[in-house]
Design a protein around this motif. Structure first.
Motif, PDB file in Angstrom:
ATOM      1  N   PRO A  47      31.710 -10.004  14.630  1.00 54.30           N
ATOM      2  CA  PRO A  47      32.532  -8.716  15.310  1.00 54.30           C
ATOM      3  C   PRO A  47      32.321  -8.955  16.846  1.00 54.30           C
ATOM      4  O   PRO A  47      31.453  -9.547  17.137  1.00 54.30           O
ATOM      5  CB  PRO A  47      32.012  -7.607  14.774  1.00 54.30           C
ATOM      6  CG  PRO A  47      31.270  -8.227  13.484  1.00 54.30           C
ATOM      7  CD  PRO A  47      30.984  -9.530  13.692  1.00 54.30           C
ATOM      8  N   GLU A  48      33.126  -8.079  17.589  1.00 51.56           N
ATOM      9  CA  GLU A  48      33.092  -8.274  19.046  1.00 51.56           C
ATOM     10  C   GLU A  48      31.804  -7.374  19.451  1.00 51.56           C
ATOM     11  O   GLU A  48      31.511  -7.762  20.813  1.00 51.56           O
ATOM     12  CB  GLU A  48      34.433  -7.918  19.713  1.00 51.56           C
ATOM     13  CG  GLU A  48      35.581  -8.701  19.500  1.00 51.56           C
ATOM     14  CD  GLU A  48      35.618 -10.003  20.326  1.00 51.56           C
ATOM     15  OE1 GLU A  48      34.814 -10.150  21.422  1.00 51.56           O
ATOM     16  OE2 GLU A  48      35.826 -11.087  19.660  1.00 51.56           O
ATOM     17  N   ALA A  49      31.528  -6.355  18.715  1.00 50.47           N
ATOM     18  CA  ALA A  49      30.411  -5.530  19.243  1.00 50.47           C
ATOM     19  C   ALA A  49      29.927  -4.929  17.782  1.00 50.47           C
ATOM     20  O   ALA A  49      30.432  -5.003  16.944  1.00 50.47           O
ATOM     21  CB  ALA A  49      31.003  -4.288  20.144  1.00 50.47           C
ATOM     22  N   PRO A  50      28.626  -4.376  18.056  1.00 50.04           N
ATOM     23  CA  PRO A  50      27.722  -4.067  16.826  1.00 50.04           C
ATOM     24  C   PRO A  50      28.385  -2.598  16.693  1.00 50.04           C
ATOM     25  O   PRO A  50      27.273  -1.467  16.619  1.00 50.04           O
ATOM     26  CB  PRO A  50      26.529  -3.808  17.252  1.00 50.04           C
ATOM     27  CG  PRO A  50      26.265  -3.646  18.696  1.00 50.04           C
ATOM     28  CD  PRO A  50      27.992  -4.624  19.404  1.00 50.04           C
ATOM     29  N   THR A  51      29.810  -2.238  16.537  1.00 51.02           N
ATOM     30  CA  THR A  51      30.151  -0.989  16.295  1.00 51.02           C
ATOM     31  C   THR A  51      30.983  -0.768  14.975  1.00 51.02           C
ATOM     32  O   THR A  51      31.627  -1.932  14.664  1.00 51.02           O
ATOM     33  CB  THR A  51      30.949  -0.513  17.549  1.00 51.02           C
ATOM     34  OG1 THR A  51      32.029  -1.471  17.507  1.00 51.02           O
ATOM     35  CG2 THR A  51      30.310  -0.448  18.778  1.00 51.02           C
ATOM     36  N   ALA A  52      31.156   0.329  14.419  1.00 52.64           N
ATOM     37  CA  ALA A  52      31.954   0.396  13.178  1.00 52.64           C
ATOM     38  C   ALA A  52      33.282  -0.123  13.218  1.00 52.64           C
ATOM     39  O   ALA A  52      33.960  -0.796  12.644  1.00 52.64           O
ATOM     40  CB  ALA A  52      31.880   1.607  12.885  1.00 52.64           C
ATOM     41  N   PRO A  53      34.056   0.590  14.598  1.00 51.24           N
ATOM     42  CA  PRO A  53      35.481  -0.008  14.642  1.00 51.24           C
ATOM     43  C   PRO A  53      35.566  -1.731  14.787  1.00 51.24           C
ATOM     44  O   PRO A  53      36.531  -2.372  14.320  1.00 51.24           O
ATOM     45  CB  PRO A  53      35.995   0.645  15.801  1.00 51.24           C
ATOM     46  CG  PRO A  53      35.069   1.761  16.014  1.00 51.24           C
ATOM     47  CD  PRO A  53      33.827   1.335  15.418  1.00 51.24           C
ATOM     48  N   ALA A  54      34.655  -2.221  15.715  1.00 49.92           N
ATOM     49  CA  ALA A  54      34.664  -3.892  15.848  1.00 49.92           C
ATOM     50  C   ALA A  54      34.340  -4.368  14.360  1.00 49.92           C
ATOM     51  O   ALA A  54      35.187  -5.446  13.986  1.00 49.92           O
ATOM     52  CB  ALA A  54      33.742  -4.085  16.763  1.00 49.92           C
ATOM     53  N   VAL A  55      33.379  -3.824  13.631  1.00 50.30           N
ATOM     54  CA  VAL A  55      33.086  -4.455  12.361  1.00 50.30           C
ATOM     55  C   VAL A  55      34.519  -4.336  11.398  1.00 50.30           C
ATOM     56  O   VAL A  55      34.247  -5.364  10.543  1.00 50.30           O
ATOM     57  CB  VAL A  55      31.702  -3.929  11.840  1.00 50.30           C
ATOM     58  CG1 VAL A  55      31.457  -4.393  10.050  1.00 50.30           C
ATOM     59  CG2 VAL A  55      30.815  -4.213  12.662  1.00 50.30           C
ATOM     60  N   ARG A  56      34.683  -3.292  11.394  1.00 49.85           N
ATOM     61  CA  ARG A  56      36.060  -2.840  10.550  1.00 49.85           C
ATOM     62  C   ARG A  56      37.059  -4.144  10.804  1.00 49.85           C
ATOM     63  O   ARG A  56      37.900  -4.682   9.729  1.00 49.85           O
ATOM     64  CB  ARG A  56      36.658  -1.554  10.941  1.00 49.85           C
ATOM     65  CG  ARG A  56      37.724  -1.224   9.759  1.00 49.85           C
ATOM     66  CD  ARG A  56      38.127   0.262   9.994  1.00 49.85           C
ATOM     67  NE  ARG A  56      36.984   1.355   9.471  1.00 49.85           N
ATOM     68  CZ  ARG A  56      36.218   2.108  10.347  1.00 49.85           C
ATOM     69  NH1 ARG A  56      36.668   1.838  11.657  1.00 49.85           N
ATOM     70  NH2 ARG A  56      35.398   2.709   9.965  1.00 49.85           N
TER      71      ARG A  56
END
Length: 364
Positions: free
Chosen positions: A28-37
């Protein structure tokens, strides 16, 4: 009707180049829920990864998994994230740069870029960039030592999909596997030996490989056998008795049976049997990532210690280890044989190629 992407402007007299594209899984681009999604949506939509009919899998993926899993996974990513970004991204970028230097030192004047099968930079974008830089011969080198249809073959699929949209195809070569490459085995052995020199040796050396569904083995995937051969060769290189090296598989997903024995239950069982110290390495991963730093070095450690073990030692992946970079360069050279590795173009040609790359990027 197929629509082909615009080709870079042809420059008469420009030097044809040879290139190596190293490819890792992705992050993912970042350790955030939207990026992981976004990342999981691409990853888990690959039919090589999930061999379930799309009509059955798509409602499960979008109706359940992508609603519940991203937040949990984002928290795991956050626990291993670095100021430079995802560890897998950081190490893959370094490996590509070091490979370029190692090949250059050996007289191989080639272009080297890195790509991710899922996420960025994509395989298609990097193949476009290599063409814009004048590459007419490209070696695709997956960072998966052991072949699996779920990983290596998926990279080939992505290259093929890019080719279906490309008018002027470069010559292409692919590296399938190097699970028994002497340089790779030597780099693994030296990594373990250095860890032992600094920290002492444990009662067992556990080698944890990424798991795949059991049915892939019965359907002919060689991954299970290649993992065991890597483990056997590493044990021999370390001069260890067979019973001192254990092979397990991690990262199960879903309810189906996966390759076994499973890593975490094995760690608990070892502790319950009285094993005081265990050393764990992950030879199937050449870059530290979520699966090694969080699943093994954190969750695996907790499982072993909670079950009564006293010392858990994680042996880091090869990352930017000099022997590993040398082995990677050797693998690349083996597959580059017969291709000319021309000298770098003169200043004017290089300037024109950079302009061409910029024009291409502006149109995509």
């Amino acid at each position: 009707m197929t629509s082909f992407a615009a080709e870079p402007a042809h420059i008469h007299g420009s030097t044809a180049r040879t290139a190596v594209l190293v490819v890792n899984l992705g992050t993912p681009e970042a350790p955030t829920a939207p990026a992981v999604r976004r990342y999981l949506a691409e990853f888990l939509s690959d039919h090589r990864v999930v061999e379930i009919p799309r009509w059955l899998w798509k409602p499960i993926l979008h109706g359940i998994i992508l609603r519940t899993r991203p937040a949990k996974s984002a928290a795991k990513y956050a626990s291993i994230w670095t100021p430079e970004g995802s560890p897998l991204k950081v190490w893959t970028e370094k490996q590509a740069k070091l490979l370029l230097g190692a090949l250059g030192e050996q007289g191989q004047q080639v272009l080297v870029r890195h790509a991710m099968r899922y996420g960025n930079p994509s395989i298609a974008s990097q193949l476009d960039a290599l063409k814009a830089e004048g590459a007419t011969r490209i070696l695709v080198l997956p960072l998966y030592p052991q072949y699996s249809g779920t990983t290596t073959a998926s990279i080939f699929d992505a290259v093929g999909q890019w080719g279906q949209q490309t008018r002027h195809l470069p010559e292409l070569r692919f590296v399938n596997r190097y699970h028994d490459d002497p340089g790779y085995i030597d780099a693994l052995a030296r990594r373990v030996q250095r860890h032992w020199e600094q920290n002492g040796r444990g009662d067992r050396l556990l080698l944890s490989f990424h798991g795949v569904p059991q049915r892939t083995l019965t359907l002919g995937d060689p991954y299970h056998c290649e993992c065991h051969k890597t483990a056997r060769l590493l044990g021999e290189r370390l001069d260890l008795p067979a019973d001192a090296v254990l092979v397990t598989f991690q990262s199960r997903f879903g309810r189906a049976k996966w390759l076994h024995p499973y890593t975490e239950p094995t760690l608990r069982q070892l502790a319950q049997q009285g094993v005081k110290r265990v050393d764990v390495a992950c030879p199937g991963f050449v870059s530290d990532c979520l699966e090694t730093l969080e699943e093994i070095a954190q969750e695996g450690r907790d499982a072993f210690l909670q079950a009564g073990g006293q010392e858990f030692h994680y042996v880091p992946c090869l990352n930017d280890d000099g022997r590993w970079i040398g082995a990677l360069a050797g693998i690349a050279q083996q597959h580059l044989q017969g291709w000319p590795t021309a000298a770098a173009p003169d200043g004017r040609a290089a300037e024109l190629q950079r302009e061409r790359a910029l024009r291409l990027g502006a149109t995509r």
